[in-house]
Design a protein around this motif. Sequence first.
Motif, short mmCIF file in Angstrom:
data_model
loop_
_atom_site.label_atom_id
_atom_site.label_comp_id
_atom_site.label_asym_id
_atom_site.label_seq_id
_atom_site.Cartn_x
_atom_site.Cartn_y
_atom_site.Cartn_z
N GLY A 47 -0.98 -2.88 -3.24
CA GLY A 47 -0.46 -1.91 -2.28
C GLY A 47 0.78 -2.41 -1.57
O GLY A 47 1.76 -1.67 -1.41
N ARG A 48 0.78 -3.68 -1.17
CA ARG A 48 1.97 -4.25 -0.52
C ARG A 48 3.15 -4.30 -1.48
O ARG A 48 4.28 -4.02 -1.09
CB ARG A 48 1.66 -5.64 0.03
N ALA A 53 6.52 -3.81 0.67
CA ALA A 53 6.24 -4.63 1.83
C ALA A 53 6.24 -6.10 1.44
O ALA A 53 6.30 -6.98 2.29
CB ALA A 53 4.91 -4.25 2.46
N SER A 54 6.16 -6.36 0.13
CA SER A 54 6.17 -7.72 -0.40
C SER A 54 6.88 -7.71 -1.75
O SER A 54 6.74 -6.75 -2.51
CB SER A 54 4.74 -8.24 -0.57
N GLU A 55 7.62 -8.76 -2.03
CA GLU A 55 8.25 -8.89 -3.34
C GLU A 55 7.41 -9.74 -4.28
O GLU A 55 7.74 -9.91 -5.45
CB GLU A 55 9.65 -9.49 -3.20
N GLU A 56 6.29 -10.26 -3.77
CA GLU A 56 5.40 -11.08 -4.58
C GLU A 56 4.55 -10.18 -5.48
O GLU A 56 3.80 -9.34 -5.00
CB GLU A 56 4.50 -11.92 -3.68
#
Length: 72
Positions: A47-48, A53-56
């Motif tokens: 979801g992130r 919200a995250s590039e990981e």
Amino acid sequence: MAGFAIGQWLLNVLAIVQFLWLLFAREPNLGLASFGNSFSIWLAEVGRFLTCASEEKPFPWKPWPHEPGPAP
């Protein structure tokens, strides 16, 4: 996004199976609870990533999340 949709479906199945286990065995299935814990972490990572919200990148681009399971 398809992986996230399948993940949501699988989370619902896990919840139903755990409910039935509790109903008949009168105690939680600790293996299922442990998998559900790491699976919910993975869903949060997806979801992130999908919302930027995250590039990981989540699994399978990195190892499956392993967190200690719930306390008995």
